[in-house]
Design a protein around this motif. Structure first.
Motif, PDB file in Angstrom:
ATOM      1  N   LEU A 116       0.374  42.344 -14.457  1.00 39.27           N
ATOM      2  CA  LEU A 116      -0.633  43.398 -14.341  1.00 39.27           C
ATOM      3  C   LEU A 116      -1.971  42.953 -14.905  1.00 39.27           C
ATOM      4  CD1 LEU A 116      -1.520  46.320 -13.789  1.00 39.27           C
ATOM      5  CD2 LEU A 116      -0.610  46.924 -16.038  1.00 39.27           C
TER       6      LEU A 116
ATOM      7  N   LEU B  12       5.225  44.433  -9.509  1.00 39.24           N
ATOM      8  CA  LEU B  12       5.267  45.659 -10.308  1.00 39.24           C
ATOM      9  C   LEU B  12       6.301  46.624  -9.759  1.00 39.24           C
ATOM     10  CD1 LEU B  12       1.425  46.193 -10.893  1.00 39.24           C
ATOM     11  CD2 LEU B  12       3.098  45.200 -12.467  1.00 39.24           C
TER      12      LEU B  12
ATOM     13  N   LYS C 161       6.075  41.665 -16.545  1.00 41.96           N
ATOM     14  CA  LYS C 161       5.442  42.688 -15.705  1.00 41.96           C
ATOM     15  C   LYS C 161       4.028  42.981 -16.194  1.00 41.96           C
ATOM     16  CE  LYS C 161       5.899  47.221 -16.169  1.00 41.96           C
ATOM     17  NZ  LYS C 161       6.431  48.599 -16.173  1.00 41.96           N
TER      18      LYS C 161
END
Length: 287
Positions: free
Chosen positions: A90, A28, A86
């Motif tokens: 997550l 991240l 990304k």
């Protein structure tokens, strides 16, 4: 147990929730660098075989429908884009560390996650209708998927009392977040914000978790995604997709619809895709 003791117990539970995997945190961070390239992200993720396996499973699922088997993370990142990967990282990371609470005599977690999945899918479909760039669509899905994570500590700490709270909210015709605040002085939005800040989640997802029931109290730059998720949350509940514990949701006001530039009848347009999209997205709960 007093209101203050319950509130402190909930905060203590949140502090005990495991951190995100180091590999996910680094991924991240890398993605927040304006000059990042696919090989940089691949290097970070590939150091974690478990995370790599989860991502490739998601990428090769019906949800993305790429039509060809992807075995290289670099190729996946190139095809899907950094921002999409990304948000995949997550979602996979958060779902891997949040306690499942299956043995707790409170809110049914299977129904809860089905609701969250539906909110993510509707939010993404609404974003498509708005013409949101494809590289941002997965952020709308992730925000919807994670919007209610604050209910997990309340459910764990309060257990069967949480179901009584849900029943009381229904009986008194009040939204659940109002009843939570009245009884334990902390609602799932506040609890979720604590988790999001502890994990240093992106501002957009943190704001969704914190403000999806308080749009009028928000003045930041992420209002569109918050409104999207708020609308998606409402439609998921009124159509009984999963169970969020909230039987009396507040209907989104006119200005919420104006913010996203759509009319309420758009829901009829996305209904035909909704259930097949939810079915495809279930891979997130299995990975």
């Amino acid at each position: 147990m007093t209101e203050s003791h319950l509130s402190e117990k909930i905060k203590s539970y949140i502090l005990d929730i495991p951190s995100l995997p180091v590999s996910a945190e680094k991924a991240l961070q890398v993605c927040n660098n304006a000059y990042v390239n696919p090989s940089d992200l691949n290097h970070v993720i590939s150091l974690d075989p478990v995370l790599t396996g989860k991502l490739l499973k998601l990428i090769n699922s019906v949800y993305y429908g790429l039509g060809t088997q992807i075995t290289s993370l670099v190729r996946a990142i190139t095809m899907l884009g950094l921002n999409t990967v990304k948000n995949l990282v997550l979602s996979a990371a958060v779902l891997s560390v949040l306690p499942e609470n299956k043995d707790i005599n409170g809110l049914n977690m299977e129904g809860f996650w089905h609701h969250c999945l539906c909110v993510g899918v509707i939010s993404k479909l609404l974003a498509k209708k708005q013409g949101i760039e494809s590289r941002h669509l997965e952020e709308y899905f992730a925000a919807g998927l994670l919007h209610d994570i604050g209910k997990i500590p309340l459910n764990a700490v309060l257990s069967s009392d949480y179901m009584q709270m849900i029943t009381k909210a229904d009986f008194e015709n009040k939204p659940l977040f109002v009843m939570e605040k009245n009884i334990v002085n902390i609602n799932h939005c506040c609890a979720g914000e604590m988790i999001a800040l502890t994990w240093k989640l992106d501002s957009a997802i943190t704001d969704v978790i914190t403000f999806h029931h308080n749009i009028n109290g928000y003045s930041g730059e992420n209002k569109n995604i918050i409104c999207n998720v708020a609308i998606a949350n409402y439609f998921s509940i009124v159509n009984d997709v999963g169970f969020a514990g909230d039987r009396k949701p507040e209907k989104p006001e006119k200005d919420v619809w104006e913010t996203i530039g759509l009319k309420e009848d758009v829901y009829m347009e996305i209904m035909e895709k909704l259930y097949s999209e939810i079915e495809s997205a279930k891979i997130f709960l299995k990975s």
